[in-house]
Design an enzyme around this catalytic site. Sequence first.
Site, PDB file in Angstrom:
ATOM      1  N   GLU A   1     -82.793  54.390 -52.276  1.00  0.00           N
ATOM      2  CA  GLU A   1     -82.423  55.788 -52.019  1.00  0.00           C
ATOM      3  C   GLU A   1     -82.027  55.995 -50.565  1.00  0.00           C
ATOM      4  O   GLU A   1     -81.081  56.732 -50.263  1.00  0.00           O
ATOM      5  CB  GLU A   1     -83.567  56.725 -52.403  1.00  0.00           C
ATOM      6  CG  GLU A   1     -83.994  56.655 -53.859  1.00  0.00           C
ATOM      7  CD  GLU A   1     -82.836  56.728 -54.843  1.00  0.00           C
ATOM      8  OE1 GLU A   1     -81.812  57.358 -54.532  1.00  0.00           O
ATOM      9  OE2 GLU A   1     -82.951  56.142 -55.931  1.00  0.00           O
TER      10      GLU A   1
ATOM     11  N   HIS B   1     -73.650  52.427 -55.484  1.00  0.00           N
ATOM     12  CA  HIS B   1     -74.155  51.385 -56.373  1.00  0.00           C
ATOM     13  C   HIS B   1     -73.225  50.180 -56.359  1.00  0.00           C
ATOM     14  O   HIS B   1     -72.004  50.316 -56.233  1.00  0.00           O
ATOM     15  CB  HIS B   1     -74.281  51.912 -57.799  1.00  0.00           C
ATOM     16  CG  HIS B   1     -75.470  52.795 -57.990  1.00  0.00           C
ATOM     17  ND1 HIS B   1     -75.611  53.631 -59.066  1.00  0.00           N
ATOM     18  CD2 HIS B   1     -76.588  52.973 -57.238  1.00  0.00           C
ATOM     19  CE1 HIS B   1     -76.759  54.281 -58.980  1.00  0.00           C
ATOM     20  NE2 HIS B   1     -77.361  53.903 -57.869  1.00  0.00           N
TER      21      HIS B   1
ATOM     22  N   ASP C   1     -75.993  65.682 -26.180  1.00  0.00           N
ATOM     23  CA  ASP C   1     -74.624  65.944 -26.609  1.00  0.00           C
ATOM     24  C   ASP C   1     -74.386  67.449 -26.721  1.00  0.00           C
ATOM     25  O   ASP C   1     -75.098  68.155 -27.433  1.00  0.00           O
ATOM     26  CB  ASP C   1     -74.392  65.270 -27.964  1.00  0.00           C
ATOM     27  CG  ASP C   1     -72.918  65.123 -28.292  1.00  0.00           C
ATOM     28  OD1 ASP C   1     -72.076  65.470 -27.450  1.00  0.00           O
ATOM     29  OD2 ASP C   1     -72.610  64.649 -29.400  1.00  0.00           O
TER      30      ASP C   1
ATOM     31  N   GLU D   1     -94.212  52.528 -19.705  1.00  0.00           N
ATOM     32  CA  GLU D   1     -93.214  51.464 -19.592  1.00  0.00           C
ATOM     33  C   GLU D   1     -91.931  52.010 -18.966  1.00  0.00           C
ATOM     34  O   GLU D   1     -91.545  53.149 -19.218  1.00  0.00           O
ATOM     35  CB  GLU D   1     -92.885  50.878 -20.968  1.00  0.00           C
ATOM     36  CG  GLU D   1     -94.054  50.205 -21.656  1.00  0.00           C
ATOM     37  CD  GLU D   1     -93.700  49.689 -23.040  1.00  0.00           C
ATOM     38  OE1 GLU D   1     -94.473  48.893 -23.578  1.00  0.00           O
ATOM     39  OE2 GLU D   1     -92.647  50.099 -23.581  1.00  0.00           O
TER      40      GLU D   1
ATOM     41  N   ASP E   1     -88.167  47.994 -22.159  1.00  0.00           N
ATOM     42  CA  ASP E   1     -88.753  47.064 -23.124  1.00  0.00           C
ATOM     43  C   ASP E   1     -87.613  46.296 -23.768  1.00  0.00           C
ATOM     44  O   ASP E   1     -86.868  46.833 -24.581  1.00  0.00           O
ATOM     45  CB  ASP E   1     -89.574  47.809 -24.182  1.00  0.00           C
ATOM     46  CG  ASP E   1     -90.485  46.878 -24.970  1.00  0.00           C
ATOM     47  OD1 ASP E   1     -90.066  45.726 -25.211  1.00  0.00           O
ATOM     48  OD2 ASP E   1     -91.595  47.296 -25.327  1.00  0.00           O
TER      49      ASP E   1
ATOM     50  N   ASP F   1     -69.537  64.893 -21.933  1.00  0.00           N
ATOM     51  CA  ASP F   1     -70.836  64.890 -21.263  1.00  0.00           C
ATOM     52  C   ASP F   1     -70.782  63.893 -20.120  1.00  0.00           C
ATOM     53  O   ASP F   1     -70.196  62.807 -20.249  1.00  0.00           O
ATOM     54  CB  ASP F   1     -71.935  64.519 -22.250  1.00  0.00           C
ATOM     55  CG  ASP F   1     -72.020  65.502 -23.407  1.00  0.00           C
ATOM     56  OD1 ASP F   1     -72.341  66.671 -23.157  1.00  0.00           O
ATOM     57  OD2 ASP F   1     -71.756  65.093 -24.548  1.00  0.00           O
TER      58      ASP F   1
END
Length: 616
Positions: A340, A349, A488, A419, A422, A476
């Site tokens: 789904e 499908h 945005d 952090e 990463d 932007d």
Amino acid sequence: MIQVLLVIICLAVFPYQGSSIILESGNVNDYEVVYLQKVTAMNKGAVKQPEQKYEDTMQYEFKVNGEPVILHLEKNKDLFSEDYSETHYSPDGREITTNPPVEDHCYYHGRIQNDADSTASISACNGLKGHFQLRGETYFIEPLKIPDSEAHAVYKYENVEKEDEAPKTCGVTQTNWESDELIKKASQLNLTPEQQRYLNSPKYIKLVIVADYIMFLKYGRSLITIRTRIYEIVNLLNVIYRVLNIYIALVGLEIWNNGDKINVLPEAKVTLDLFGKWRETDLLNRRKHDNAQLLTGINFNGPTAGLGYLGSMCNPQYSAGIVQDHNKVNFLVALAMAHEMGHNLGMDHDGIQCTCGAKSCIMSGTLSCEASIRFSNCSQEEHRKYLINKMPQCILNKPLKTDIVSPAVCGNYLVELGEDCDCGSPRDCQNPCCNAATCKLTPGSQCADGECCDQCKFGRAGTVCRPANGECDVSDVCTGQSAECPTDQFQRNGHPCQNNNGYCYNGTCPILGKQCISLFGASATVAQDACFQFNRLGNEYGYCRKENGRKIPCAPQDVKCGRLYCFDNLPEHKNPCQIYYTPRDENKGMVDPGTKCGDGMACSSNGQCVDVNTAY
């Protein structure tokens, strides 16, 4: 939106073999008892902390069919978002939301040593439970309830006794695959730099799963049992989608333990529509997320096991699916949910020409006993085409590190509280701006990634980081103080566009003419006004909206906010009032919200022609 059905078919009848055993997955006729031996192999960086119950990596040795195998496991650090929450309800209906600690969880991904194509999805909470693939075959493993023993049962799904062996057929077993030619064209496109960057970027789906009241009753009114089942399902979803460079973070779990919030009905289409509207008007106001899936204990009419909107990711109402908890084996329920969600990500499908190297692929129209966790070549191309054409923006955003409720984990590719960056493990990291061992910036670096990060420094203020995409969008620019491109921004909704033929709506300019071209090709135009009067009928040929599955006729002033009527100028097409309609995708061919329907008027999301200042 297009809704796509998933149903179950399980035709094989398996003979009784040997003594039977009752496991969580049901009665198993043929199984192998294995004894796990934990292999001590301390990898670099895999030091278990004193307060840590479950190690980051583990290895187990056991025998399958008499041959020794070594199962390598690594904790799925992307399973939960940092601000993961759970919601249930008090007896008087009050909402109870908690942020349980999920950092030291027990859900792992893995592989079998010396089998490059192997995968595994394992819960190690109480012994090992889950599945692994070995030499192209899928095996299940779960602990035997023997005190102080490492004994586990290993078996294939074909050896689980079926409660109902009656074959089930699919309402949409065949898909016309009308977009097959579009797939070929998509794979041959010369992509813009923006499209190429989008395709190459990792995607993050922030998922909420809702379990309905029947699920609550089905599992003995146990919140813990439902939670465990859903954790195992999402753990497998991550294995399935990793091949597409998609990470699925569970940001929320809601259990309707005090009654359903919508009418969950056997009519799957009605239930999906109600769930999508509830998500838009209720859930999104309480929990920011990208996609929601309803897991229900109800039996849908016919053989249906699930239903999802096609190509709808990030849409407030339609980024949703519903899945029946149709099998004790959660592997098959996870496949249905992956299916789904695949529809939400633009996959239709599979047709007969599609292949994945297995007997059945994820996007097969039927869920078979021999289902695999692979996407077909068609699904991957269809997904790629969808990304190129639609570029859904919400899945580019990593889960936020704000509101974190669990300790950060360095090396999981997610920048969390404390952090700077990463970039994965020290072995995998290829970013010179980030110290992979500490997840801190390298000396002299201001940033490690982001649209406004240039060679480890903040980009110059005013540098365009997201060009305008049409007259309803605005460019932007970098601020010079951050590595991230600002949120945005679009031209305000209702601003005139296309020579005053339309009004801006969420960065686009929806007008009837372009919608006709999209449906019927370059020769199509808008039909005469008289054609739109069919929208007053309230049937498949014309209506403005649906309520509880019933098609509501348009009021006279709303007729241009219902089904879209076009005229195709090609000689072979003589119908002056042409519509796009098929029973399996009733919502395709409706006028888009925000479309101009009169001077100073625009279509609302509810199919009404209203003042442009109130339409949004």
